[in-house]
Enzyme design. Structure first.
Site, short mmCIF file in Angstrom:
data_model
loop_
_atom_site.label_atom_id
_atom_site.label_comp_id
_atom_site.label_asym_id
_atom_site.label_seq_id
_atom_site.Cartn_x
_atom_site.Cartn_y
_atom_site.Cartn_z
N GLU A 68 -1.00 1.30 -5.36
CA GLU A 68 -0.77 0.08 -4.57
C GLU A 68 -0.86 -1.16 -5.45
O GLU A 68 -1.90 -1.39 -6.09
CB GLU A 68 -1.83 0.00 -3.46
CG GLU A 68 -1.92 1.27 -2.62
CD GLU A 68 -3.24 1.38 -1.88
OE1 GLU A 68 -3.83 0.33 -1.52
OE2 GLU A 68 -3.71 2.53 -1.68
N ASP B 227 -10.45 6.92 -4.63
CA ASP B 227 -10.22 5.64 -3.94
C ASP B 227 -10.74 4.56 -4.88
O ASP B 227 -11.92 4.26 -4.92
CB ASP B 227 -10.96 5.60 -2.61
CG ASP B 227 -10.53 4.40 -1.76
OD1 ASP B 227 -10.93 4.36 -0.58
OD2 ASP B 227 -9.79 3.53 -2.28
N HIS C 283 0.85 -1.21 0.00
CA HIS C 283 0.00 0.00 0.00
C HIS C 283 0.88 1.26 0.00
O HIS C 283 0.83 2.07 0.94
CB HIS C 283 -0.86 -0.08 1.27
CG HIS C 283 -1.94 0.93 1.40
ND1 HIS C 283 -1.74 2.29 1.38
CD2 HIS C 283 -3.28 0.77 1.58
CE1 HIS C 283 -2.89 2.92 1.56
NE2 HIS C 283 -3.83 2.02 1.67
O1 TA6 Z 1 -6.06 1.72 -0.25
C1 TA6 Z 1 -7.00 2.75 -0.03
C2 TA6 Z 1 -7.67 2.49 1.32
O2 TA6 Z 1 -8.32 1.25 1.33
C3 TA6 Z 1 -8.61 3.65 1.61
O3 TA6 Z 1 -9.96 3.24 1.52
C4 TA6 Z 1 -8.21 4.08 3.02
O4 TA6 Z 1 -8.89 3.31 3.99
C5 TA6 Z 1 -6.72 3.76 2.98
O5 TA6 Z 1 -6.68 2.47 2.37
C6 TA6 Z 1 -5.97 3.90 4.27
O6 TA6 Z 1 -6.28 2.88 5.13
P1 TA6 Z 1 -5.52 2.87 6.56
O7 TA6 Z 1 -6.11 1.68 7.24
O8 TA6 Z 1 -4.05 2.71 6.30
O9 TA6 Z 1 -5.81 4.19 7.21
#
Ligand code: TA6
Length: 301
Positions: free
Chosen positions: A273, A214, A170
């Site tokens: 990601e 997103d 991520h």
């Molecule tokens: O990858 C995008 C996502 O799924 C968003 O929806 C947001 O939740 C982000 O990840 C960040 O997630 P986190 O749990 O690291 O705050």
């Protein structure tokens, strides 16, 4: 293993040193002639990476990140595993899985002939992880730091029945300003748009940003590029073993709610990601290993 043990077993003179970070977190500090990086042993979390020919890091980390045991670090390259997003059935389980908030151990390090530094970490399973993931698996992250950063997230199924995983690296990439970048490589790709009414759409042209984005792009093995006019560079994100790509900016409101971006940190990052999410979840057969790899590099425009 103490810091002294880590350094005696896996340290490499002038390249790899293990250091104490905030709140008892231990980091691998990698600094060679080609690039530098920090990796927190909690989560095998690459927190930043900078090729030596780049002024700005390629990987962004928030100046307001909470470096605390059991807490995810805002920025870097969080390891999302063994599921991506919310757990399919257990709302009490952590979003994006537990891998990024548990301890990992170092299992290997090497100075490579080309001048890069290699390190391998393995997730340490506990009663807590088994409670959320009652399968016999082994998770390793292999990282090679040089002019580019290569990472391979390897899931081995040690059991005798298939297991299904979701996963992502991520990664938060450092950019000049979110309103001045575009992401190419996902043209004509179907994605799940998670902003507002959730819907499936098809990408038309390059991705640009003027609000929260997103999106989970599916059935794509494409290399993506962040074209950054302000920093006058491209960041190239190549991958294998991944059929999803997630593109995310929280924009101001969501970033403020999350509380660890700082006043405008969200402007200097974009997440691209490499993942296996939604219908791209991976079934790992008994005795097999699934590898998802990325390579991040920066080039002048
Ligand atoms: O990858 C995008 C996502 O799924 C968003 O929806 C947001 O939740 C982000 O990840 C960040 O997630 P986190 O749990 O690291 O705050």
């Amino acid at each position: 293993m103490t810091l002294a043990d880590l350094n005696s077993r896996f340290g490499i003179a002038d390249q790899l040193t293990f250091i104490d970070g905030p709140n008892g977190l231990v980091f691998a500090e990698i600094d060679n002639a080609l690039g530098s990086a920090y990796i927190c042993l909690q989560g095998a979390h690459i927190t930043t990476f900078r090729p030596k020919d780049q002024v700005e890091p390629v990987i962004w980390v928030s100046k307001f990140a909470k470096f605390a045991p059991g807490k995810s670090i805002r920025g870097g390259a969080p390891v999302c595993w063994p599921w991506f997003g919310a757990h399919a059935t257990e709302s009490s389980f952590p979003g994006h899985g537990f891998a990024r908030t548990v301890m990992w151990e170092v299992t290997h390090s090497a100075a490579l002939p080309g001048g890069e530094t290699e390190i391998t970490l393995a997730l340490l399973e506990t009663e807590q992880t088994h409670a959320q993931w009652p399968h016999k698996t082994r998770l390793e992250l292999n990282v090679i730091v040089g002019k580019s950063l290569k990472a391979s997230l390897n899931t081995s199924n040690l059991g005798d029945t298939p297991v299904q995983i979701g996963e992502a690296l991520h990664t938060y990439f450092q950019i000049g300003d979110i309103e001045e970048v575009q992401v190419t490589g996902l043209e004509n790709t179907v994605y799940l748009d998670k902003v507002g009414e959730v819907a499936r759409k098809t990408q038309s042209g390059a991705i640009t940003f003027n609000g929260e984005v997103d999106r989970v792009y599916v059935d794509t093995t494409a290399t993506c590029t962040i074209v950054d006019a302000r920093l006058n560079r491209r960041i190239v994100i190549a991958k294998t073993g991944s059929r999803s790509t997630v593109v995310w900016t929280p924009w101001t409101e969501k970033a403020d709610k999350m509380g660890d971006f700082g006043p405008d940190g969200w402007r200097q990052m974009v997440c691209v990601e490499s993942a296996n999410a939604l219908e791209n979840g991976v079934t790992v057969a008994a005795g097999e290993t699934h590898r998802m790899t990325v390579e991040y590099s920066a080039e002048a425009m």
